[in-house]
Design an enzyme around this catalytic site. Structure first.
Site, PDB file in Angstrom:
ATOM      1  N   ILE A  14      16.827  16.190  63.379  1.00 45.03           N
ATOM      2  CA  ILE A  14      15.699  17.118  63.224  1.00 45.03           C
ATOM      3  C   ILE A  14      14.517  16.666  64.082  1.00 45.03           C
ATOM      4  CG2 ILE A  14      14.090  18.164  61.569  1.00 45.03           C
ATOM      5  CD1 ILE A  14      16.263  17.594  59.384  1.00 45.03           C
ATOM      6  N   ASP A  61      10.944  -0.357  64.573  1.00 43.39           N
ATOM      7  CA  ASP A  61      11.460  -0.161  63.225  1.00 43.39           C
ATOM      8  C   ASP A  61      10.312  -0.018  62.230  1.00 43.39           C
ATOM      9  OD1 ASP A  61      12.746  -0.476  60.737  1.00 43.39           O
ATOM     10  OD2 ASP A  61      14.335  -1.658  61.694  1.00 43.39           O
ATOM     11  N   THR A 132      13.140  16.204  51.501  1.00 39.15           N
ATOM     12  CA  THR A 132      14.356  16.984  51.255  1.00 39.15           C
ATOM     13  C   THR A 132      14.320  17.676  49.897  1.00 39.15           C
ATOM     14  OG1 THR A 132      16.714  16.702  50.769  1.00 39.15           O
ATOM     15  CG2 THR A 132      15.359  14.778  50.473  1.00 39.15           C
ATOM     16  N   ASP A 133      15.091  18.734  49.765  1.00 35.96           N
ATOM     17  CA  ASP A 133      15.206  19.402  48.455  1.00 35.96           C
ATOM     18  C   ASP A 133      16.016  18.560  47.464  1.00 35.96           C
ATOM     19  OD1 ASP A 133      17.732  19.725  49.602  1.00 35.96           O
ATOM     20  OD2 ASP A 133      17.868  21.875  49.222  1.00 35.96           O
ATOM     21  N   GLU A 134      16.697  17.505  47.982  1.00 33.35           N
ATOM     22  CA  GLU A 134      17.557  16.717  47.082  1.00 33.35           C
ATOM     23  C   GLU A 134      16.754  15.939  46.044  1.00 33.35           C
ATOM     24  OE1 GLU A 134      20.949  14.934  48.988  1.00 33.35           O
ATOM     25  OE2 GLU A 134      20.859  16.355  50.644  1.00 33.35           O
ATOM     26  N   TYR A 157      20.082   8.144  48.056  1.00 32.29           N
ATOM     27  CA  TYR A 157      19.312   8.802  49.120  1.00 32.29           C
ATOM     28  C   TYR A 157      18.183   9.631  48.521  1.00 32.29           C
ATOM     29  CZ  TYR A 157      18.068  12.521  52.427  1.00 32.29           C
ATOM     30  OH  TYR A 157      17.367  13.419  53.198  1.00 32.29           O
ATOM     31  N   LYS A 161      14.061   9.114  48.807  1.00 32.61           N
ATOM     32  CA  LYS A 161      13.146  10.133  49.354  1.00 32.61           C
ATOM     33  C   LYS A 161      12.120  10.539  48.288  1.00 32.61           C
ATOM     34  CE  LYS A 161      13.169  11.904  52.860  1.00 32.61           C
ATOM     35  NZ  LYS A 161      12.554  11.538  54.181  1.00 32.61           N
ATOM     36  N   LYS A 196      27.753  14.521  58.813  1.00 37.18           N
ATOM     37  CA  LYS A 196      27.389  15.608  57.906  1.00 37.18           C
ATOM     38  C   LYS A 196      28.439  16.717  58.032  1.00 37.18           C
ATOM     39  CE  LYS A 196      23.426  13.498  57.044  1.00 37.18           C
ATOM     40  NZ  LYS A 196      22.366  13.389  57.983  1.00 37.18           N
TER      41      LYS A 196
HETATM   42  P1  NAD Z   1      18.960  11.543  61.195  1.00 35.70           P
HETATM   43  O1  NAD Z   1      19.716  10.524  60.395  1.00 35.70           O
HETATM   44  O2  NAD Z   1      19.692  12.416  62.136  1.00 35.70           O
HETATM   45  O3  NAD Z   1      17.831  10.804  62.048  1.00 35.70           O
HETATM   46  C1  NAD Z   1      17.021   9.806  61.537  1.00 35.70           C
HETATM   47  C2  NAD Z   1      16.299   9.136  62.691  1.00 35.70           C
HETATM   48  O4  NAD Z   1      15.457   8.109  62.141  1.00 35.70           O
HETATM   49  C3  NAD Z   1      17.233   8.466  63.694  1.00 35.70           C
HETATM   50  O5  NAD Z   1      16.815   8.733  65.009  1.00 35.70           O
HETATM   51  C4  NAD Z   1      17.087   6.976  63.389  1.00 35.70           C
HETATM   52  O6  NAD Z   1      17.282   6.145  64.519  1.00 35.70           O
HETATM   53  C5  NAD Z   1      15.653   6.906  62.884  1.00 35.70           C
HETATM   54  N1  NAD Z   1      15.453   5.781  61.973  1.00 35.70           N
HETATM   55  C6  NAD Z   1      16.237   5.433  60.909  1.00 35.70           C
HETATM   56  N2  NAD Z   1      15.757   4.320  60.340  1.00 35.70           N
HETATM   57  C7  NAD Z   1      14.652   3.965  61.048  1.00 35.70           C
HETATM   58  C8  NAD Z   1      13.721   2.902  60.937  1.00 35.70           C
HETATM   59  N3  NAD Z   1      13.869   1.961  59.992  1.00 35.70           N
HETATM   60  N4  NAD Z   1      12.697   2.839  61.810  1.00 35.70           N
HETATM   61  C9  NAD Z   1      12.555   3.788  62.772  1.00 35.70           C
HETATM   62  N5  NAD Z   1      13.417   4.800  62.937  1.00 35.70           N
HETATM   63  C10 NAD Z   1      14.453   4.897  62.079  1.00 35.70           C
HETATM   64  O7  NAD Z   1      18.146  12.364  60.115  1.00 35.70           O
HETATM   65  P2  NAD Z   1      17.738  13.907  60.097  1.00 35.70           P
HETATM   66  O8  NAD Z   1      18.841  14.683  59.512  1.00 35.70           O
HETATM   67  O9  NAD Z   1      17.196  14.285  61.424  1.00 35.70           O
HETATM   68  O10 NAD Z   1      16.551  13.865  59.026  1.00 35.70           O
HETATM   69  C11 NAD Z   1      15.216  13.636  59.429  1.00 35.70           C
HETATM   70  C12 NAD Z   1      14.319  13.700  58.214  1.00 35.70           C
HETATM   71  O11 NAD Z   1      14.444  14.974  57.594  1.00 35.70           O
HETATM   72  C13 NAD Z   1      14.676  12.675  57.140  1.00 35.70           C
HETATM   73  O12 NAD Z   1      13.487  12.185  56.593  1.00 35.70           O
HETATM   74  C14 NAD Z   1      15.459  13.463  56.116  1.00 35.70           C
HETATM   75  O13 NAD Z   1      15.306  12.914  54.819  1.00 35.70           O
HETATM   76  C15 NAD Z   1      14.802  14.825  56.220  1.00 35.70           C
HETATM   77  N6  NAD Z   1      15.649  15.984  55.877  1.00 35.70           N
HETATM   78  C16 NAD Z   1      16.884  16.140  56.444  1.00 35.70           C
HETATM   79  C17 NAD Z   1      17.660  17.250  56.133  1.00 35.70           C
HETATM   80  C18 NAD Z   1      19.002  17.499  56.769  1.00 35.70           C
HETATM   81  O14 NAD Z   1      19.678  18.465  56.404  1.00 35.70           O
HETATM   82  N7  NAD Z   1      19.429  16.713  57.744  1.00 35.70           N
HETATM   83  C19 NAD Z   1      17.162  18.202  55.230  1.00 35.70           C
HETATM   84  C20 NAD Z   1      15.898  18.001  54.663  1.00 35.70           C
HETATM   85  C21 NAD Z   1      15.151  16.895  55.006  1.00 35.70           C
HETATM   86  P1  TYD Z   2      26.364  16.868  53.687  1.00 38.86           P
HETATM   87  O1  TYD Z   2      26.422  17.512  55.023  1.00 38.86           O
HETATM   88  O2  TYD Z   2      26.696  15.421  53.561  1.00 38.86           O
HETATM   89  O3  TYD Z   2      24.915  17.181  53.089  1.00 38.86           O
HETATM   90  P2  TYD Z   2      24.322  16.902  51.600  1.00 38.86           P
HETATM   91  O4  TYD Z   2      25.257  16.069  50.836  1.00 38.86           O
HETATM   92  O5  TYD Z   2      23.060  16.177  51.911  1.00 38.86           O
HETATM   93  O6  TYD Z   2      24.117  18.252  51.005  1.00 38.86           O
HETATM   94  O7  TYD Z   2      27.346  17.660  52.713  1.00 38.86           O
HETATM   95  C1  TYD Z   2      27.210  19.046  52.481  1.00 38.86           C
HETATM   96  C2  TYD Z   2      28.222  19.425  51.423  1.00 38.86           C
HETATM   97  O8  TYD Z   2      29.545  19.249  51.953  1.00 38.86           O
HETATM   98  C3  TYD Z   2      28.164  18.544  50.174  1.00 38.86           C
HETATM   99  O9  TYD Z   2      28.438  19.334  49.023  1.00 38.86           O
HETATM  100  C4  TYD Z   2      29.277  17.536  50.384  1.00 38.86           C
HETATM  101  C5  TYD Z   2      30.314  18.332  51.163  1.00 38.86           C
HETATM  102  N1  TYD Z   2      31.157  17.523  52.098  1.00 38.86           N
HETATM  103  C6  TYD Z   2      32.535  17.630  52.039  1.00 38.86           C
HETATM  104  O10 TYD Z   2      33.111  18.387  51.216  1.00 38.86           O
HETATM  105  N2  TYD Z   2      33.281  16.874  52.912  1.00 38.86           N
HETATM  106  C7  TYD Z   2      32.707  16.033  53.815  1.00 38.86           C
HETATM  107  O11 TYD Z   2      33.445  15.345  54.573  1.00 38.86           O
HETATM  108  C8  TYD Z   2      31.266  15.959  53.875  1.00 38.86           C
HETATM  109  C9  TYD Z   2      30.600  15.049  54.863  1.00 38.86           C
HETATM  110  C10 TYD Z   2      30.541  16.732  52.994  1.00 38.86           C
END
Ligand code: NAD
Ligand code: TYD
Length: 349
Positions: A14, A61, A132-134, A157, A161, A196
């Site tokens: 993101i 970091d 996150t919504d989690e 996780y 958060k 994911k």
């Molecule tokens: P991601 O895992 O793809 O990226 C995380 C980034 O943070 C990476 O570039 C990593 O190198 C960096 N990072 C990790 N630990 C670090 C540290 N200790 N110091 C500096 N950098 C560090 O994650 P994402 O999916 O892009 O999520 C970004 C943010 O959005 C997170 O805070 C996550 O909780 C939130 N979020 C994600 C989702 C989703 O669906 N992916 C949804 C809602 C909120």
């Molecule tokens: P994920 O992408 O890990 O997001 P989150 O757990 O944060 O919602 O998973 C999305 C949904 O898919 C979740 O219900 C778990 C399921 N899932 C599988 O069924 N198989 C998989 O291999 C993964 C990674 C996720």
């Protein structure tokens, strides 16, 4: 330069979209992208912007207190948009401390450093925390998460958060740090690490590998195209009310199985395979521990107050996403070589 903005985690999924949007849209801002480049961080994600004059990448970091303090003293950032985090639920089940250290302590380090440089002059400063919504836990068959839903995190996780959200609010209340928090639903799109659901399944379909569906596959998520999340962050950063929370979601609920069938159908078309080929790869595997049944966001506040809504339908967003992964074979190959293979074996074999 108008403003110095620190974006953390900008080499991740993101974060890379947020950094790109801000750099291109706001030439008067200087964007500092701080990222530790963990397994999820990838310089390829931001290759197209690395030469921009309003951009500086810093490898570092957020867990490193001395480094963070020195960085804030040096650059005196006007605002922080904090995305850096450990972000994958399955990894938080096997390695919870990594999540506590980065997501909780790392956030505290940023808050302390921000407070230290601005304590006497907090006007026009902002700490934007991306969450996150989690944090809200799991829903039953009906209902939606609103901004006032009680926190009830169920995975390490989500708990890490939630703790970071609490810290941001507490620092706002105690030290007067201006802040906003947004809690977003599941994102999908280009540059997402194939741990994911969506990118993992795209990669497996491409390689004719089985598609590991956890449990009965009837878990529900609310999916949002990542570029729409970045646009929402831009809106909230500029127009959000100090100390407010905004839920961001796609108005787009899918059970995992329905989503997987749609994905399989689109992949069959794009790969010119007979319809039904990819769906044959679906395999039911052991469920995730403590698996949240349903997430669904009420994003009406963001819609009504700031006029934001998703710009693409799920079918369009998914199709664009598949095209990106199919056109960026090298990106996918690079991130799935080496340690990814070990991760995959441990998780799925
Ligand atoms: P991601 O895992 O793809 O990226 C995380 C980034 O943070 C990476 O570039 C990593 O190198 C960096 N990072 C990790 N630990 C670090 C540290 N200790 N110091 C500096 N950098 C560090 O994650 P994402 O999916 O892009 O999520 C970004 C943010 O959005 C997170 O805070 C996550 O909780 C939130 N979020 C994600 C989702 C989703 O669906 N992916 C949804 C809602 C909120
Ligand atoms: P994920 O992408 O890990 O997001 P989150 O757990 O944060 O919602 O998973 C999305 C949904 O898919 C979740 O219900 C778990 C399921 N899932 C599988 O069924 N198989 C998989 O291999 C993964 C990674 C996720």
């Amino acid at each position: 330069m108008d403003k110095k903005i620190l974006i953390t985690g900008g080499a991740g999924f993101i974060g890379s979209h947020v950094v790109r949007l801000f750099i291109n849209k706001y030439p008067d801002y200087h964007i500092f992208n701080l990222d530790a480049l963990t397994y999820a961080g990838n310089m390829e994600n931001i290759k197209d912007i690395e030469d921009k004059s309003n951009y500086t990448f810093i490898k570092g970091d957020i867990k490193d207190i001395d480094f963070i303090n020195a960085l804030f003293q040096k650059y005196k950032f006007d605002a922080v948009i904090h995305l850096a985090a450990e972000s994958h639920v399955d990894r938080s089940i096997t390695h919870p401390n990594d999540f506590i250290e980065t997501n909780v302590l790392g956030t505290a380090n940023l808050l302390n450093a921000f407070r230290d440089i601005w304590k006497d002059n907090l006007e026009n400063k902002l700490f934007y925390h991306v969450s996150t919504d989690e944090v809200y836990g799991s829903l039953g068959k009906i209902g939606l998460f609103t901004e006032t839903t009680s926190y009830d995190p169920q995975s390490p996780y989500a708990a890490s958060k939630a703790a970071s959200d609490h810290l941001v609010r507490a620092y706002g209340n105690t030290y007067g740090i201006p802040f906003v928090i947004s809690n977003c639903s599941n994102n999908y799109g280009a540059n997402q690490f194939p741990e994911k659901l969506i990118p993992l399944f795209i990669n497996n379909i491409k390689n004719n590998k089985s598609l590991p569906v956890y449990g009965d596959g009837q878990y529900t998520r609310d999916w949002l195209f990542v570029e729409d999340h970045a646009i929402a962050i831009d809106e909230i950063f500029h127009k959000g009310k100090n100390t407010d929370t905004y839920n961001i979601g796609g108005f787009n609920e899918w059970t995992n199985l329905d989503l997987i069938h749609l994905l399989c159908k689109q992949m069959d078309k794009k790969l010119e395979r007979e319809e039904g080929t990819s769906a044959k790869l679906i395999t039911y595997v052991k469920d995730r521990a403590g698996h949240d049944r349903r997430y669904a966001i009420d994003a009406n506040k963001l819609n009504k107050e700031l006029g934001w809504k998703p710009s693409v339908t799920f079918e369009e967003g998914l199709s664009k996403t598949l095209d990106w992964y199919l056109e960026n074979e090298d990106w996918l190959k690079n991130v799935t070589s080496g340690t990814y293979q070990d991760y995959y074996k441990k998780m799925y074999d």
